[in-house]
Design a protein around this motif. Structure first.
Motif, PDB file in Angstrom:
ATOM      1  N   CYS A  82     -57.033  -4.952 -54.404  1.00  0.00           N
ATOM      2  CA  CYS A  82     -56.500  -4.224 -55.562  1.00  0.00           C
ATOM      3  C   CYS A  82     -55.044  -3.830 -55.322  1.00  0.00           C
ATOM      4  O   CYS A  82     -54.193  -3.998 -56.200  1.00  0.00           O
ATOM      5  CB  CYS A  82     -57.370  -3.003 -55.830  1.00  0.00           C
ATOM      6  SG  CYS A  82     -57.021  -2.182 -57.394  1.00  0.00           S
ATOM      7  N   ILE A  83     -54.739  -3.329 -54.120  1.00  0.00           N
ATOM      8  CA  ILE A  83     -53.347  -2.970 -53.782  1.00  0.00           C
ATOM      9  C   ILE A  83     -52.452  -4.199 -53.895  1.00  0.00           C
ATOM     10  O   ILE A  83     -51.356  -4.148 -54.450  1.00  0.00           O
ATOM     11  CB  ILE A  83     -53.269  -2.383 -52.344  1.00  0.00           C
ATOM     12  CG1 ILE A  83     -54.047  -1.071 -52.241  1.00  0.00           C
ATOM     13  CG2 ILE A  83     -51.806  -2.184 -51.932  1.00  0.00           C
ATOM     14  CD1 ILE A  83     -54.165  -0.548 -50.804  1.00  0.00           C
ATOM     15  N   GLY A  84     -52.950  -5.337 -53.376  1.00  0.00           N
ATOM     16  CA  GLY A  84     -52.169  -6.575 -53.433  1.00  0.00           C
ATOM     17  C   GLY A  84     -51.946  -7.028 -54.870  1.00  0.00           C
ATOM     18  O   GLY A  84     -50.803  -7.304 -55.270  1.00  0.00           O
ATOM     19  N   ALA A  85     -53.025  -7.057 -55.655  1.00  0.00           N
ATOM     20  CA  ALA A  85     -52.945  -7.563 -57.031  1.00  0.00           C
ATOM     21  C   ALA A  85     -51.895  -6.808 -57.832  1.00  0.00           C
ATOM     22  O   ALA A  85     -51.200  -7.389 -58.664  1.00  0.00           O
ATOM     23  CB  ALA A  85     -54.309  -7.459 -57.700  1.00  0.00           C
ATOM     24  N   HIS A  86     -51.763  -5.509 -57.554  1.00  0.00           N
ATOM     25  CA  HIS A  86     -50.849  -4.682 -58.340  1.00  0.00           C
ATOM     26  C   HIS A  86     -49.622  -4.254 -57.524  1.00  0.00           C
ATOM     27  O   HIS A  86     -48.966  -3.282 -57.856  1.00  0.00           O
ATOM     28  CB  HIS A  86     -51.618  -3.480 -58.913  1.00  0.00           C
ATOM     29  CG  HIS A  86     -52.863  -3.906 -59.628  1.00  0.00           C
ATOM     30  ND1 HIS A  86     -52.836  -4.798 -60.669  1.00  0.00           N
ATOM     31  CD2 HIS A  86     -54.173  -3.623 -59.413  1.00  0.00           C
ATOM     32  CE1 HIS A  86     -54.069  -5.036 -61.082  1.00  0.00           C
ATOM     33  NE2 HIS A  86     -54.905  -4.338 -60.330  1.00  0.00           N
TER      34      HIS A  86
END
Lengths: 301, 301
Positions: free
Chosen positions: B114-118
């Motif tokens: 999630c951190i990576g995606a955003h």
């Protein structure tokens, strides 16, 4: 001992191999019981070495029970009903076994269960325990339906009921449906209080772990839990349809076998319930009877 | 080297452990990529020893790729995103590992994805590959839905699609439904021509074997196969509902991740499709970013 006398004292052993137990019963030629033995699992699909070991062990226990010597296994005409031997590779492998008997006749566990249920006559059976399947044998014609195993079919079985219930409870806990009595039942069964606890107890577990939940599903359905009722109705609907498919080859008799036969019976369709007849003999009897029939055929050739 | 300079040359390693692969990427403090490495599975739920081995192996490969020495692992500030560490027992066990890094920060694979995606911001993700699950992180609030695993949930995932298709095809072959193109597709996939052949290839197999069937289900659904369409619609319906549940905590961004994100996207509801934003960085980046944030927090204390 003359030959005539030897023939009269022929002993048969009927062996019913299963996923959890192997049952062996020695019968005299008039089918009176001489001795019985029970050992661990004997399912060729889960390993041949263990299957052979369980067969030998149950045989030795039956011989001891009969007051016979270990070496008397060489006197026994054996009938084996085993799962998976409809696969020709497994059939050949079991047939090539250096078995301890005078001679050995092999067929599927469904066939011997059906022979037993109808005491040697033609008929149909549905077996619902951990798994589910249907079998009919009428005048040389054979029909075998379902029994594809956990996760692939076995609708209406104990493992299927438990799996469906777990799935619905986990969906409800995520807010995808209503939490019902079934949720509390599963929490109590595993002594947990959230989804993670249920997953911890079920992830990677075998069908028998799921099958242990079936009782909760039936009890909740009986108490009008909507989710449980839907699951039991879908399973029972499949079993009713399975029975009707077996009826198409016109079996003279029909029985339900296995641990779920009784709780499921109330949920089947009336036309199916009307056909249910009690089982007359256990699968071991069917296996011994099969051996006697095949043995006579061979001797008449 | 002065302390100021040493701080500037801080190196981060982001590690994304998964059910089939472990990816490691070394980043400079400005998040430029210094080296990458890939090793085998690293899922604590399937074994800690293998997880640690895959992490060490991918780290060594990334160090070599970066032109660094094996012992330079001691210079790395590591961020690990691993499945199963929401279970406190596994979290403690990984944390107690005698790791090869300067220091190590641990969170779930969902969080780092999630951190990576955003790219470090708040947001929501749905991961659909072999399994499926949803995750959102908004201002310290965390929502984690689904992901209960094969046979217990994971609706709309590759393994779920493959399992439902196998079940329907086996029912059809028993006469409980129409044989459709999907039946021929499964026969061709396994190079068999009957139900027994399908069962032989699937019985006791892991979720990844089932997930390999997903492509056939999508293709058949695209060609208007009714059975395949029903399965895909049920799976996609669940994923749409999962997205809406994540939206309730108002994530500023939403992405779909995993091998099934693209084929599934066409089948999602319009309101969900409208929210899908591209993933900005991979999970390894998310893991390294998480490590940098946590490391700064610790140093400020």
């Amino acid at each position: 001992m003359g030959i005539g006398q030897a023939k009269e004292t022929s002993l048969y052993i009927g062996i019913d191999g299963g996923g959890s137990k192997c049952r062996a019963t020695i019968y005299a030629s008039d089918f009176s019981i001489v001795g019985t033995g029970v050992a661990g699992r004997a399912n060729p699909l889960h390993g041949l070495a263990q299957t052979f070991q369980s067969i030998e062990e149950s045989t030795q226990l039956a011989l001891a029970d009969a007051g016979l010597k270990s070496s008397d296994s060489k006197r026994l005409i054996a009938g084996l009903g085993l799962a998976g031997v409809n696969v020709s590779r497994l059939y050949e492998q079991v047939l090539n076994w250096q078995h301890p008997f005078a001679c050995m006749y092999l067929t599927t566990d469904l066939h011997t269960a059906c022979i037993g249920a109808h005491e040697g006559g033609d008929g149909a059976v549905i077996i619902t325990g951990t798994g589910s399947c249907g079998y009919a044998h009428v005048g040389g014609e054979e029909l075998c339906l379902g029994g594809h195993g956990f996760g692939l079919g076995d609708k209406g079985s104990g493992a299927w009921l438990g799996q469906k219930a777990s799935e619905q409870v986990l969906l409800a806990l995520d807010g995808f449906g209503e939490k019902t009595m079934l949720t509390e039942r599963l929490f109590a069964h595993f002594n947990v209080n959230n989804a993670m606890g249920i997953v911890d107890n079920l992830a990677g577990q075998s069908s028998s772990t799921y099958a242990k939940l079936a009782r909760n599903v039936f009890e909740a359905a009986q108490l009008k839990d909507g989710v449980a009722q839907d699951i039991v109705r879908e399973g029972a609907g499949y079993i009713s349809e399975l029975a009707r498919k077996l009826f198409t080859i016109e079996p003279p008799r029909f029985s339900m076998i296995g641990g779920l036969a009784e709780p499921l019976a109330n949920w089947l369709d009336d036309d199916v319930i009307a056909e249910i007849a009690p089982t007359l003999q256990p699968p071991e009897w069917g296996a011994a009877f099969y051996a006697q029939q095949e043995h006579h055929k061979l001797q008449q050739k």
